[in-house]
Design an enzyme around this catalytic site. Structure first.
Site, short mmCIF file in Angstrom:
data_model
loop_
_atom_site.label_atom_id
_atom_site.label_comp_id
_atom_site.label_asym_id
_atom_site.label_seq_id
_atom_site.Cartn_x
_atom_site.Cartn_y
_atom_site.Cartn_z
CE1 TYR A 26 -0.32 2.08 9.09
CE2 TYR A 26 -0.43 0.00 10.26
CZ TYR A 26 -0.98 0.91 9.38
OH TYR A 26 -2.19 0.64 8.80
CG ASP A 78 -4.07 -5.93 -0.04
OD1 ASP A 78 -4.43 -4.76 -0.29
OD2 ASP A 78 -3.74 -6.30 1.11
CE LYS A 89 1.93 3.43 5.36
NZ LYS A 89 1.44 2.21 4.71
CG HIS A 116 -1.80 -1.13 1.36
ND1 HIS A 116 -2.17 -1.66 2.57
CD2 HIS A 116 -2.43 -1.89 0.42
CE1 HIS A 116 -2.98 -2.68 2.38
NE2 HIS A 116 -3.15 -2.85 1.07
#
Length: 184
Positions: free
Chosen positions: A131, A169, A71, A61
């Protein structure tokens, strides 16, 4: 914290200093001052957490401009294989990836800058994954690369017959058919 450079510019593994004694352990999981000094000035605005079982694979992603995200990720329970793929047009490492095992024992984190697709596979019975993001989630800018894209040559360390994937996904384009909005 110790900063470990990877084969891809801007992508870092972070190893905290862990203090252990008979009571257990202590470490700083994040220090804005130390992060600014060693990685760069980034302000994180959102923390996320997921819990998944063995074989779950999430990713790959990213968020498109103008809401791109950096991130800082870690696994606080269990073990995951964390993967970041360079999708910056013009980068000498475009299409290459770094894979790092993050576990509750090694306390490692990985910093993933803007311009990377990110995903992970759960290697333990369950895993809790956290995260930090430097931009809020904007579903309208969500994007991805197909997590099972053969041309990425990622060894997810999960047998395909045990992989648990979301339909979304597996419907993303392969890297070969992807037009990246990120520039190196």
């Amino acid at each position: 914290m110790e900063l470990i450079k990877t084969a891809i510019d801007g992508l870092y593994i972070i190893e905290p200093r862990i203090f252990k004694d008979s009571r257990g352990y202590f470490f700083e999981s994040f220090s804005q001052r130390e992060f600014d000094e060693k990685v760069g000035k980034i302000t994180f605005v959102q923390d996320n957490e997921s819990k998944s079982s063995y074989g779950v694979m999430r990713g790959l992603h990213f968020q498109r401009p103008p809401f791109t995200q950096s991130k800082l990720v870690r696994c606080v329970q269990g073990a995951v294989l964390d993967v970041a793929v360079d999708i910056r047009k013009g980068s000498p490492t475009y299409g290459q990836h770094v894979a790092v095992e993050l576990t509750e024992e090694n306390h490692r984190q990985i910093f993933i800058p803007k311009g990377f697709a990110h995903g992970f596979a759960v290697l333990s019975e369950t895993a809790v994954f956290q995260y930090k993001c430097d931009e809020f989630y904007h579903p309208e800018t969500e994007g991805g690369i197909n997590i099972m894209d053969d041309c990425l040559d990622i060894d997810w360390r999960v047998p395909i017959n045990r992989a648990v994937l979301s339909e979304k996904d597996t419907k993303y384009h392969s890297l070969r058919d992807f037009c990246s909005p990120f520039v190196y």
